[in-house]
Design an enzyme around this catalytic site. Structure first.
Site, PDB file in Angstrom:
ATOM      1  N   LEU A 124      11.903  32.094   1.138  1.00  0.00           N
ATOM      2  CA  LEU A 124      12.311  32.100   0.922  1.00  0.00           C
ATOM      3  C   LEU A 124      12.826  32.965  -1.420  1.00  0.00           C
ATOM      4  O   LEU A 124      13.579  33.698  -1.882  1.00  0.00           O
ATOM      5  CB  LEU A 124      13.582  30.593   0.109  1.00  0.00           C
ATOM      6  CG  LEU A 124      14.359  30.757  -1.225  1.00  0.00           C
ATOM      7  CD1 LEU A 124      15.259  31.050  -0.591  1.00  0.00           C
ATOM      8  CD2 LEU A 124      14.670  28.639  -1.416  1.00  0.00           C
ATOM      9  N   ASP A 239      14.127  19.483   0.907  1.00  0.00           N
ATOM     10  CA  ASP A 239      14.012  18.063   1.036  1.00  0.00           C
ATOM     11  C   ASP A 239      12.947  17.804   0.979  1.00  0.00           C
ATOM     12  O   ASP A 239      12.105  17.105   0.400  1.00  0.00           O
ATOM     13  CB  ASP A 239      15.537  17.689   1.521  1.00  0.00           C
ATOM     14  CG  ASP A 239      16.475  17.795   0.283  1.00  0.00           C
ATOM     15  OD1 ASP A 239      16.546  18.182  -0.650  1.00  0.00           O
ATOM     16  OD2 ASP A 239      17.729  17.840   0.862  1.00  0.00           O
ATOM     17  N   ALA A 241      10.511  19.571   2.794  1.00  0.00           N
ATOM     18  CA  ALA A 241       8.979  20.105   2.098  1.00  0.00           C
ATOM     19  C   ALA A 241       8.742  18.846   0.444  1.00  0.00           C
ATOM     20  O   ALA A 241       7.094  19.160   0.759  1.00  0.00           O
ATOM     21  CB  ALA A 241       9.229  21.114   1.687  1.00  0.00           C
ATOM     22  N   GLY A 339     -18.335  16.521 -20.122  1.00  0.00           N
ATOM     23  CA  GLY A 339     -19.564  17.803 -20.312  1.00  0.00           C
ATOM     24  C   GLY A 339     -20.193  17.909 -18.054  1.00  0.00           C
ATOM     25  O   GLY A 339     -19.063  19.310 -17.467  1.00  0.00           O
ATOM     26  N   GLU A 362       8.121  24.182  -4.881  1.00  0.00           N
ATOM     27  CA  GLU A 362       8.863  23.253  -3.829  1.00  0.00           C
ATOM     28  C   GLU A 362      10.049  23.515  -4.916  1.00  0.00           C
ATOM     29  O   GLU A 362      10.316  22.135  -4.162  1.00  0.00           O
ATOM     30  CB  GLU A 362       8.260  22.780  -2.865  1.00  0.00           C
ATOM     31  CG  GLU A 362       6.932  23.009  -1.706  1.00  0.00           C
ATOM     32  CD  GLU A 362       6.810  23.699  -0.508  1.00  0.00           C
ATOM     33  OE1 GLU A 362       8.723  24.740  -0.897  1.00  0.00           O
ATOM     34  OE2 GLU A 362       7.326  23.755   0.200  1.00  0.00           O
ATOM     35  N   GLY A 363       9.887  23.331  -5.939  1.00  0.00           N
ATOM     36  CA  GLY A 363      11.034  23.133  -6.882  1.00  0.00           C
ATOM     37  C   GLY A 363      10.258  22.552  -8.237  1.00  0.00           C
ATOM     38  O   GLY A 363       9.622  21.952  -7.914  1.00  0.00           O
ATOM     39  N   THR A 364      10.341  23.254  -9.684  1.00  0.00           N
ATOM     40  CA  THR A 364       9.839  22.851 -10.530  1.00  0.00           C
ATOM     41  C   THR A 364       9.855  21.126 -11.064  1.00  0.00           C
ATOM     42  O   THR A 364      10.963  20.934 -10.123  1.00  0.00           O
ATOM     43  CB  THR A 364      10.157  23.847 -11.604  1.00  0.00           C
ATOM     44  OG1 THR A 364      11.634  23.698 -12.033  1.00  0.00           O
ATOM     45  CG2 THR A 364       9.655  25.628 -11.166  1.00  0.00           C
ATOM     46  N   GLU A 366      10.892  20.304 -13.347  1.00  0.00           N
ATOM     47  CA  GLU A 366      12.888  20.292 -13.945  1.00  0.00           C
ATOM     48  C   GLU A 366      13.489  20.747 -13.240  1.00  0.00           C
ATOM     49  O   GLU A 366      14.834  20.291 -13.166  1.00  0.00           O
ATOM     50  CB  GLU A 366      12.888  22.182 -15.335  1.00  0.00           C
ATOM     51  CG  GLU A 366      12.014  21.863 -16.250  1.00  0.00           C
ATOM     52  CD  GLU A 366       9.863  21.828 -15.908  1.00  0.00           C
ATOM     53  OE1 GLU A 366      10.069  22.531 -14.785  1.00  0.00           O
ATOM     54  OE2 GLU A 366       9.559  21.940 -16.964  1.00  0.00           O
TER      55      GLU A 366
HETATM   56  N1  COS Z   1      20.741  19.935   0.879  1.00  0.00           N
HETATM   57  C1  COS Z   1      21.948  20.822   1.985  1.00  0.00           C
HETATM   58  N2  COS Z   1      22.896  21.317   1.181  1.00  0.00           N
HETATM   59  C2  COS Z   1      22.441  21.580   0.027  1.00  0.00           C
HETATM   60  C3  COS Z   1      21.609  20.950  -0.870  1.00  0.00           C
HETATM   61  C4  COS Z   1      20.915  19.748  -0.019  1.00  0.00           C
HETATM   62  N3  COS Z   1      19.480  18.937  -0.747  1.00  0.00           N
HETATM   63  N4  COS Z   1      21.343  20.812  -2.289  1.00  0.00           N
HETATM   64  C5  COS Z   1      22.814  21.785  -2.742  1.00  0.00           C
HETATM   65  N5  COS Z   1      22.941  21.946  -1.357  1.00  0.00           N
HETATM   66  C6  COS Z   1      24.660  22.845  -0.721  1.00  0.00           C
HETATM   67  C7  COS Z   1      25.615  22.515  -1.873  1.00  0.00           C
HETATM   68  O1  COS Z   1      26.284  21.211  -0.957  1.00  0.00           O
HETATM   69  C8  COS Z   1      25.901  23.926  -1.956  1.00  0.00           C
HETATM   70  O2  COS Z   1      26.937  24.332  -0.797  1.00  0.00           O
HETATM   71  P1  COS Z   1      28.662  24.023   0.054  1.00  0.00           P
HETATM   72  O3  COS Z   1      29.198  24.707  -1.362  1.00  0.00           O
HETATM   73  O4  COS Z   1      29.016  24.453   1.051  1.00  0.00           O
HETATM   74  O5  COS Z   1      29.331  23.043  -0.668  1.00  0.00           O
HETATM   75  C9  COS Z   1      25.447  24.801  -1.439  1.00  0.00           C
HETATM   76  O6  COS Z   1      24.002  23.946  -1.263  1.00  0.00           O
HETATM   77  C10 COS Z   1      24.875  25.000  -3.167  1.00  0.00           C
HETATM   78  O7  COS Z   1      24.710  24.299  -3.899  1.00  0.00           O
HETATM   79  P2  COS Z   1      25.043  23.436  -5.637  1.00  0.00           P
HETATM   80  O8  COS Z   1      26.273  24.125  -5.980  1.00  0.00           O
HETATM   81  O9  COS Z   1      24.371  22.872  -5.888  1.00  0.00           O
HETATM   82  O10 COS Z   1      23.722  25.085  -6.363  1.00  0.00           O
HETATM   83  P3  COS Z   1      23.245  25.174  -7.116  1.00  0.00           P
HETATM   84  O11 COS Z   1      22.930  26.752  -7.432  1.00  0.00           O
HETATM   85  O12 COS Z   1      23.654  24.564  -8.144  1.00  0.00           O
HETATM   86  O13 COS Z   1      21.098  25.195  -7.492  1.00  0.00           O
HETATM   87  C11 COS Z   1      19.392  24.189  -6.789  1.00  0.00           C
HETATM   88  C12 COS Z   1      21.440  23.646  -6.758  1.00  0.00           C
HETATM   89  C13 COS Z   1      18.645  24.266  -8.460  1.00  0.00           C
HETATM   90  C14 COS Z   1      18.906  22.518  -6.727  1.00  0.00           C
HETATM   91  C15 COS Z   1      18.416  24.662  -5.916  1.00  0.00           C
HETATM   92  O14 COS Z   1      19.019  26.499  -6.617  1.00  0.00           O
HETATM   93  C16 COS Z   1      16.852  24.412  -5.835  1.00  0.00           C
HETATM   94  O15 COS Z   1      16.647  23.638  -5.205  1.00  0.00           O
HETATM   95  N6  COS Z   1      16.088  25.555  -6.495  1.00  0.00           N
HETATM   96  C17 COS Z   1      14.918  25.906  -6.676  1.00  0.00           C
HETATM   97  C18 COS Z   1      14.566  26.132  -5.143  1.00  0.00           C
HETATM   98  C19 COS Z   1      13.330  26.221  -5.030  1.00  0.00           C
HETATM   99  O16 COS Z   1      12.704  25.014  -4.324  1.00  0.00           O
HETATM  100  N7  COS Z   1      12.173  27.056  -4.797  1.00  0.00           N
HETATM  101  C20 COS Z   1      10.871  26.273  -5.017  1.00  0.00           C
HETATM  102  C21 COS Z   1      11.133  27.904  -3.795  1.00  0.00           C
HETATM  103  S1  COS Z   1      10.163  27.177  -2.265  1.00  0.00           S
HETATM  104  S2  COS Z   1       8.446  27.870  -2.925  1.00  0.00           S
END
Ligand code: COS
Length: 378
Positions: A124, A239, A241, A339, A362-364, A366
């Protein structure tokens, strides 16, 4: 409400603990030094059924539930967080196929990702799409009965070794995150190559690489779920992971606590064991309390997932808390070792370096606060 592990879970935990002691612990320090990927250990885990946990028996998995997966990852992480990371992250690809894949994809990939010993990865992240996962730029443009992928992914765990990857790319680049789709790419596909291999602070034996797609053509039947649903698929996968990362963090914290207790009983200073020093005993109390709380948060999230209840918030809470607990406990355990803890003769300095990533990947922490606060305030 029953807080005891079932006989089957307790047995699996014992088997995983014995495996970790025999097959994982003896290699941990050396792998940390060399950064070598433990493919042989991965294949042994496949033979034990660990890599197919969560995959239904009819698709060649061991059929066990989320708590079972968490127990195994925790036990492996106690001895080597890098090996646990490889196992935990490998299980994301099958989880995506199980939930969103076609029957053909399930029949083809799941048995191989179970006891077949094939490794998979989840692609991703990109240089400009980390926490902001919706900013992916890699494209997958339809051309006849193929998609043509172009772009670069980074920080992909197991990506260089993986036989199968689920790659999140834009099938409709004009539609932002609603144009994102999940597409399977197999190792060896022309146009797909491995770029930079990262040198990391911790979990050094879990390979982390850049993936390059240069006019990489894959069949359209490799689409997982529907076009444009990639972001939802990625979020659903993350979620689950996050329970895996929380389990890794729990394993690191449990082991660091045990190491501190052992050392305090053995180490004599000022004519008495360290256990006679109240200041250090209070450290142990704080460490043990965090480990206990992290364990129940992880088990709760796993229970909610496997019983089909909403678990996004609880998985985020478990990951946030367990990863911060891992940092707290490894830091204090190292401090108790003085030490000696700072030296490579003891595992604490490796465990502290390994713990840090659990607050990031898998998400910070924050991002987890964003997820949790949104859920609470909704
Ligand atoms: N499960 C299923 N769908 C989800 C969801 C979840 N937990 N969280 C959000 N969605 C869906 C929303 O329902 C929305 O879909 P619809 O428009 O069809 O309703 C869409 O995803 C966008 O959601 P949202 O507006 O909340 O997205 P944001 O851009 O605000 O981002 C965060 C949400 C910040 C939570 C997300 O970008 C994230 O988790 N970022 C971290 C990424 C990460 O963990 N990276 C590590 C990579 S893998 S090592």
């Amino acid at each position: 409400m029953n807080f005891n592990l079932s006989d089957a879970h307790a047995m699996l935990q014992k088997v995983a603990r014995e495996f970790a002691e025999k097959e994982v612990a003896p290699l941990a320090a050396e792998l940390d030094l060399t950064g070598e990927f433990p493919r042989e250990t991965f294949e042994k885990m496949a033979k034990c059924g660990f890599t197919g946990i969560g995959t239904p028996v009819e698709y060649g998995g061991s059929g066990a539930d989320e708590l079972a997966k968490s127990l195994v990852v925790t036990e492996i992480a106690r001895k080597c967080a890098a090996t646990a990371a490889t196992l935990s992250i490998h299980t994301i690809f099958p989880s995506v196929i199980i939930k969103f894949g076609t029957e053909e994809q399930k029949t083809k990939y799941l048995p191989l990702c179970g006891d077949g010993g094939k490794l998979s990865a989840f692609a991703l992240t990109e240089p400009n799409a980390g926490s902001d996962a919706g900013s992916v730029k890699t494209t997958a443009i339809a051309d006849g009965d193929e998609y043509v992928l172009n772009g670069t992914k980074c920080f992909i765990t197991g990506g260089g070794q993986a036989d199968y990857l689920v790659v999140f790319s834009l099938t409709d680049p004009t539609n932002g995150l609603k144009g994102l789709s999940a597409i399977i790419v197999e190792k060896g596909t022309p146009g797909f190559s491995i770029g930079k291999i990262e040198e990391k602070m911790g979990i050094r034996a879990s390979e982390t690489v850049e993936l390059i797609f240069d006019n990489c053509r894959v069949p359209r039947k490799n689409l997982v779920g529907k076009e444009g649903k990639g972001f939802n698929i990625a979020m659903t996968a993350l979620d689950g992971a996050r329970i895996g990362v929380a389990s890794q963090a729990l394993g690191i914290a449990e082991e660091a606590l045990d190491e501190a207790v052992k050392y305090m009983k053995e180490r004599v200073q000022f004519g008495q064991p360290l256990t006679a020093l109240q200041g250090l005993n209070w450290y142990i109390a704080e460490m043990a309390t965090k480990v206990e709380a992290a364990k129940w948060m992880v088990y709760n999230a796993a229970f909610l997932k496997q019983t089909g209840q909403p678990f996004t918030k609880e998985a985020a809470m478990a990951k946030l808390f367990a990863s911060e607990a891992a940092m707290f406990v490894t830091n204090l355990s190292l401090q108790i070792h003085g030490g000696y803890g700072y030296m490579k003769d003891y595992p604490l300095e490796r465990m502290l370096r390994d713990a840090k990533i659990t607050e990031i990947y898998e998400g910070t922490s924050e991002i987890h606060k964003v997820v949790i606060s949104r859920a609470v305030l909704r």
